[in-house]
Design a protein around this motif. Structure first.
Motif, mmCIF file in Angstrom:
data_model
loop_
_atom_site.group_PDB
_atom_site.id
_atom_site.type_symbol
_atom_site.label_atom_id
_atom_site.label_comp_id
_atom_site.label_asym_id
_atom_site.label_seq_id
_atom_site.Cartn_x
_atom_site.Cartn_y
_atom_site.Cartn_z
ATOM 1 N N HIS A 95 -5.158 -5.860 5.720
ATOM 2 C CA HIS A 95 -4.394 -6.425 4.610
ATOM 3 C C HIS A 95 -3.241 -5.523 4.202
ATOM 4 C CE1 HIS A 95 -8.266 -8.471 4.232
ATOM 5 N NE2 HIS A 95 -7.579 -9.459 3.705
ATOM 6 N N LEU A 96 -2.195 -6.154 3.729
ATOM 7 C CA LEU A 96 -1.076 -5.466 3.123
ATOM 8 C C LEU A 96 -1.122 -5.857 1.645
ATOM 9 C CD1 LEU A 96 2.328 -5.017 4.599
ATOM 10 C CD2 LEU A 96 2.250 -6.131 2.397
ATOM 11 N N CYS A 97 -1.291 -4.893 0.762
ATOM 12 C CA CYS A 97 -1.475 -5.169 -0.666
ATOM 13 C C CYS A 97 -0.457 -4.373 -1.485
ATOM 14 C CB CYS A 97 -2.882 -4.764 -1.110
ATOM 15 S SG CYS A 97 -4.203 -5.517 -0.141
ATOM 16 N N PHE A 98 0.092 -5.020 -2.502
ATOM 17 C CA PHE A 98 1.061 -4.360 -3.374
ATOM 18 C C PHE A 98 0.610 -4.515 -4.815
ATOM 19 C CE2 PHE A 98 4.778 -4.519 -6.156
ATOM 20 C CZ PHE A 98 5.391 -3.324 -5.842
ATOM 21 N N TYR A 99 0.773 -3.450 -5.601
ATOM 22 C CA TYR A 99 0.433 -3.496 -7.016
ATOM 23 C C TYR A 99 1.517 -2.791 -7.816
ATOM 24 C CZ TYR A 99 -1.843 -2.800 -11.476
ATOM 25 O OH TYR A 99 -2.128 -2.803 -12.818
ATOM 26 N N ALA A 100 1.978 -3.467 -8.867
ATOM 27 C CA ALA A 100 2.940 -2.872 -9.802
ATOM 28 C C ALA A 100 2.549 -3.271 -11.214
ATOM 29 C CB ALA A 100 4.349 -3.360 -9.498
ATOM 30 N N ASN A 101 2.767 -2.359 -12.163
ATOM 31 C CA ASN A 101 2.514 -2.625 -13.564
ATOM 32 C C ASN A 101 3.737 -2.132 -14.338
ATOM 33 O OD1 ASN A 101 1.672 -2.787 -16.213
ATOM 34 N ND2 ASN A 101 -0.361 -1.976 -15.812
ATOM 35 N N ILE A 102 4.586 -3.076 -14.741
ATOM 36 C CA ILE A 102 5.806 -2.751 -15.469
ATOM 37 C C ILE A 102 5.636 -3.224 -16.910
ATOM 38 C CG2 ILE A 102 8.320 -3.016 -15.567
ATOM 39 C CD1 ILE A 102 7.380 -1.743 -12.937
ATOM 40 N N GLY A 104 3.092 -3.590 -18.760
ATOM 41 C CA GLY A 104 1.997 -4.546 -18.923
ATOM 42 C C GLY A 104 2.122 -5.797 -18.063
ATOM 43 N N TRP A 105 3.257 -5.997 -17.412
ATOM 44 C CA TRP A 105 3.431 -7.139 -16.511
ATOM 45 C C TRP A 105 3.011 -6.705 -15.114
ATOM 46 C CZ3 TRP A 105 7.412 -8.203 -12.682
ATOM 47 C CH2 TRP A 105 7.362 -9.509 -12.211
ATOM 48 N N GLU A 106 1.881 -7.210 -14.673
ATOM 49 C CA GLU A 106 1.325 -6.794 -13.384
ATOM 50 C C GLU A 106 1.756 -7.739 -12.269
ATOM 51 O OE1 GLU A 106 -2.891 -6.655 -14.437
ATOM 52 O OE2 GLU A 106 -2.758 -4.477 -14.207
ATOM 53 N N SER A 107 2.087 -7.160 -11.146
ATOM 54 C CA SER A 107 2.379 -7.920 -9.935
ATOM 55 C C SER A 107 1.380 -7.498 -8.876
ATOM 56 C CB SER A 107 3.788 -7.626 -9.424
ATOM 57 O OG SER A 107 4.741 -8.078 -10.330
ATOM 58 N N VAL A 108 0.671 -8.451 -8.336
ATOM 59 C CA VAL A 108 -0.307 -8.187 -7.295
ATOM 60 C C VAL A 108 0.015 -9.084 -6.106
ATOM 61 C CG1 VAL A 108 -2.749 -8.223 -6.667
ATOM 62 C CG2 VAL A 108 -2.074 -7.613 -8.992
ATOM 63 N N VAL A 109 0.180 -8.482 -4.938
ATOM 64 C CA VAL A 109 0.445 -9.229 -3.713
ATOM 65 C C VAL A 109 -0.599 -8.827 -2.696
ATOM 66 C CG1 VAL A 109 2.077 -9.612 -1.828
ATOM 67 C CG2 VAL A 109 2.920 -9.326 -4.155
ATOM 68 N N ILE A 110 -1.239 -9.825 -2.099
ATOM 69 C CA ILE A 110 -2.214 -9.575 -1.036
ATOM 70 C C ILE A 110 -1.830 -10.452 0.147
ATOM 71 C CG2 ILE A 110 -4.632 -9.697 -0.348
ATOM 72 C CD1 ILE A 110 -5.298 -9.495 -3.371
#
Length: 185
Positions: A95-102, A104-110
């Motif tokens: 898997h290629l997974c991305f996580y960002a928390n800007i 309180g706005w979370e971005s999750v990509v799997i």
């Protein structure tokens, strides 16, 4: 005259006792069926002290990824969306997974590696060679899912643009190897 307690014989006896105690402890651990790292995991932990911490972060952020899918590497980068979301890209065996928390706005990509159609090296602003574009086959994508706590989990989209890599070419090479292993295996 008092005998010396630090003779070679007593040192050997102490070393044997310590070694037998370690062997006994390892056997007890094996009998309890606890986790003992494989030689590869032990080498990774020894070579990179932060690997263990990154792996724990990866498991905490992406609990849906199977435990048998080991973390291969992770990169600091940014995902191009409405805004540039800076976070971490985690690359596991499948898997290629991305996580960002800007703020309180979370971005999750799997993205499962088997769904990747292409990985290309790109340039930010047509000038800076620090970006990768991941294209996912559109006929195999699913819709985004938003959870009750506002986390957007993107299972697949058509294209992902990741920029701000410190060493884009190294990341590209490792991603290509992992992707090829998934396709061949």
């Amino acid at each position: 005259m008092a005998e010396r307690s630090d003779t070679p014989t007593t040192r050997r006896a102490a070393a044997r006792k310590k070694a037998s105690g370690m062997v006994k402890a390892l056997k007890e651990l094996k009998n309890k069926q606890t986790w003992i790292p494989s030689p590869l995991e032990a080498a990774q932990r020894w070579l990179s002290p932060t690997y263990h911490q990154r792996n724990e972060d990866f498991r905490r952020l992406f609990p849906q990824i199977p435990q048998n899918s080991m973390l291969v590497d992770d990169y600091s980068c940014a995902l191009q969306r409405d805004i540039l979301a800076h976070g971490r890209l985690y690359l596991s065996q499948k898997h290629l997974c991305f996580y960002a928390n800007i703020f309180g706005w979370e971005s999750v990509v799997i993205v499962p590696c088997k769904r990747i159609q292409s990985i290309t090296c790109e340039r930010t602003a047509h000038l800076i060679p620090n970006a990768l574009q991941i294209t996912v086959s559109p006929d195999r994508c699913e819709d985004d899912v938003e959870t009750e706590d506002g986390v957007v989990s993107t299972l697949c989209k058509e294209k992902y643009w990741f920029s701000s890599f410190v060493s884009r070419d190294t990341a590209y090479t490792i991603m290509m190897k992992v992707w090829q292993n998934v396709l061949m295996g």
